[in-house]
Write a protein that holds these residues in place. Structure first.
Motif, PDB file in Angstrom:
ATOM      1  N   SER A 286      37.339  57.903   4.979  1.00  0.00           N
ATOM      2  CA  SER A 286      38.040  57.001   3.948  1.00  0.00           C
ATOM      3  C   SER A 286      37.434  55.622   4.161  1.00  0.00           C
ATOM      4  O   SER A 286      37.067  54.889   3.010  1.00  0.00           O
TER       5      SER A 286
ATOM      6  N   ASP B 169      40.429  60.112  -2.445  1.00  0.00           N
ATOM      7  CA  ASP B 169      40.485  60.265  -1.041  1.00  0.00           C
ATOM      8  C   ASP B 169      41.904  61.043  -0.764  1.00  0.00           C
ATOM      9  O   ASP B 169      42.779  60.696  -1.113  1.00  0.00           O
ATOM     10  N   GLU B 170      41.684  62.277  -0.260  1.00  0.00           N
ATOM     11  CA  GLU B 170      42.884  63.200  -0.191  1.00  0.00           C
ATOM     12  C   GLU B 170      43.768  63.327  -1.476  1.00  0.00           C
ATOM     13  O   GLU B 170      44.888  62.934  -1.117  1.00  0.00           O
TER      14      GLU B 170
HETATM   15 MG    MG Z   1      41.491  58.949   5.315  1.00  0.00          MG
END
Ligand code: MG
Ligand code: ATP
Lengths: 236, 230
Positions: free
Chosen positions: A42, A154-155
């Protein structure tokens, strides 16, 4: 757009969490980033996306450092997206409105993406009444609506049901193929990386251990750390 | 019974549009409205700026605002009184015992409340909203507009809380206004005075109005909480 990272580090409270001497992402790539919790995934994408500063190092977009023009052409979607106080339509229309697109054109484009992402039924629903999965789909639609040159995820599909994941993956792939959008996707789902990415990078303790085509990194990793990480996941 | 009689008389005063009663009501509303408006004009931008910007002595400024938020009204009133009293530094303006003095005192009281509440909301959500704006390509000006739009409920709540505090407080307006009949008599000072005199009907009438006002303010908040943009 093409991204070039050099000498990138990030230090939080005397703890180095990122150290990436060199990383090049070609225009039109679809790069997956995998790695254990706390590896710095991240942090890396936030720095690339321009919403986090690095301690040292450089990120260049088509040879230029971040500037306000570039911000117009890139976007990020997080696992827990912030939706604006308003309807689903209002959220997806927002990036077009600040770009002064005409209302008619906005309606046309928003309706199209609502349809593609199976969101028509919740078009007028208030953002704070959406389920987590619906909110993530809306955030993706809002990011893709203005055809960014760089899309960072991000995810984006954590806690999403399989049919919605399929819809989201399809639209991510489509924007990569049809618009040449460079896509970086952080994911904990190896199957997902395997399904949609062209390249995969493995991160561990702030470092990019291995990066290359998914065939190589997922099926046939060189590095023992990568191998152990992938072995730990169930991969058919 | 005296309570029931007082209540009956109160209703009668209200529907017969008793001139003195309504003068008190309107003065109260105007004083607090002006104070809330004046405070908001300064407090909303300052609260937002404090929430998004870093500057030297920010911690001290925040502490100061927080302390001022809970200052007892009589103390705020006393400070304003000392400043504007005939022998005070602003004495030549002749503001003591005027509605203007009450507006100043309430502004001193309300300003930190609105600033503090707006600052808190901005601190909590400001960065997320600014970052979202960035990722969607909003420029500086557009991000500021976005921030205000997203915080509009918090801002409205802060202003209404400030107004509510102004209209319901007694100490400050009593000190600087002096509760002069026909001039600086507000709802709360009137209630306090009448209670001590044992005359309850007007006090009850004013109590009803005050309750009504807070009901209306809450309804406005509730209404806007459901509203938003398409
Ligand atoms: Mg992360
Ligand atoms: N604001 C911060 N302050 C201090 N440390 C931080 C901060 N943000 C991240 N870190 C630390 O940096 C390291 C990397 O965090 P990061 O969020 O990039 O990991 P990640 O690879 O995305 O993990 P996950 O898979 O759990 O999302 C972690 O050890 C984390 O604790």
């Amino acid at each position: 757009m093409k991204i070039k990272v050099s000498g990138l580090t990030k230090v939080y409270n005397n703890k180095q969490v990122l150290n990436i001497p060199k990383l090049e992402i070609e225009k039109g790539s679809l790069l997956g980033i995998i790695g254990p919790n706390g590896a710095g995934k991240s942090t890396l994408v936030k720095i690339i996306g321009g919403i986090e500063t690095s301690t040292s190092g450089l990120v260049l977009f088509d040879g230029k450092p971040i500037n306000s023009n570039l911000y117009q052409n890139m976007t990020m979607v997080f696992q827990k997206p912030y939706l604006l106080r308003g309807s689903v339509f209002y959220n997806i229309a927002y990036p077009l409105r600040i770009r002064k697109v005409e209302e008619e054109e906005i309606s046309r484009r928003v309706e199209k993406i609502l349809d593609e992402m199976d969101l028509v039924e919740i078009r007028n629903q208030k953002s704070w009444t959406l389920s987590g999965g619906e909110a993530q789909k809306v955030a993706l639609a809002r990011a893709i609506i203005f055809n960014p040159s760089l899309l960072i995820l991000d995810e984006p599909t954590a806690n999403i049901d399989p049919s919605s994941i399929a819809i989201m993956e399809k639209i991510i792939k489509k924007s990569n193929q049809e618009n040449g959008t460079t896509v970086i996707i952080v994911t904990h789902n190896l199957q997902q990386a395997n399904r949609i990415c062209k390249d995969v990078g493995f991160m561990y303790r702030g470092e990019l251990i291995e990066i290359g085509s998914k065939e190589k990194v997922i099926r046939n990793p060189e590095n023992v750390l990568t191998r152990d990480f992938i072995k730990g996941e169930i991969l058919i | 019974m005296f309570i029931i009689n007082g209540f009956k008389e109160a209703i009668y005063l209200l529907i017969s549009l008793d001139a003195e009663l309504y003068h008190v009501i309107i003065l109260s509303l105007m004083v607090s409205l002006t104070a809330a408006a004046l405070s908001s004009i300064m407090a909303v931008p300052i609260g937002i700026l404090m929430g998004v910007k870093e500057f030297p002595l920010k911690k001290v400024a925040v502490r100061f605002i927080y302390t001022m938020m809970s200052v007892p009204p009589v103390i705020a009133g006393l400070i304003v009184f000392l400043l504007i009293s005939r022998r005070g530094p602003l004495g030549i303006l002749g503001l003591v015992y005027t509605p203007t003095a009450m507006i100043i005192a309430q502004t001193v009281l309300i300003f930190p409340i609105i600033t503090g509440l707006v600052y808190n909301a901005t601190k909590e959500k400001g960065e997320t909203i600014q970052n979202l704006g960035k990722t969607l390509g909003a420029n500086r000006r557009q991000r500021l507009i976005l921030l205000v739009k997203e915080l509009r409920m918090n801002i409205l709540t802060a202003i209404i809380t400030g107004y509510g505090r102004g209209i319901s407080e007694v100490g400050a307006v009593m000190l600087v206004g002096g509760n002069i009949r026909g001039q600086t008599r507000t709802m709360t000072t009137t209630i306090a005075m009448l209670q001590s005199m044992g005359e309850y009907s007007i006090a009850i009438a004013l109590g009803i109005i005050l309750l009504l006002i807070s009901f209306i303010l809450n309804s406005i908040l509730l209404y806007y909480q459901q509203g938003d943009y398409r």
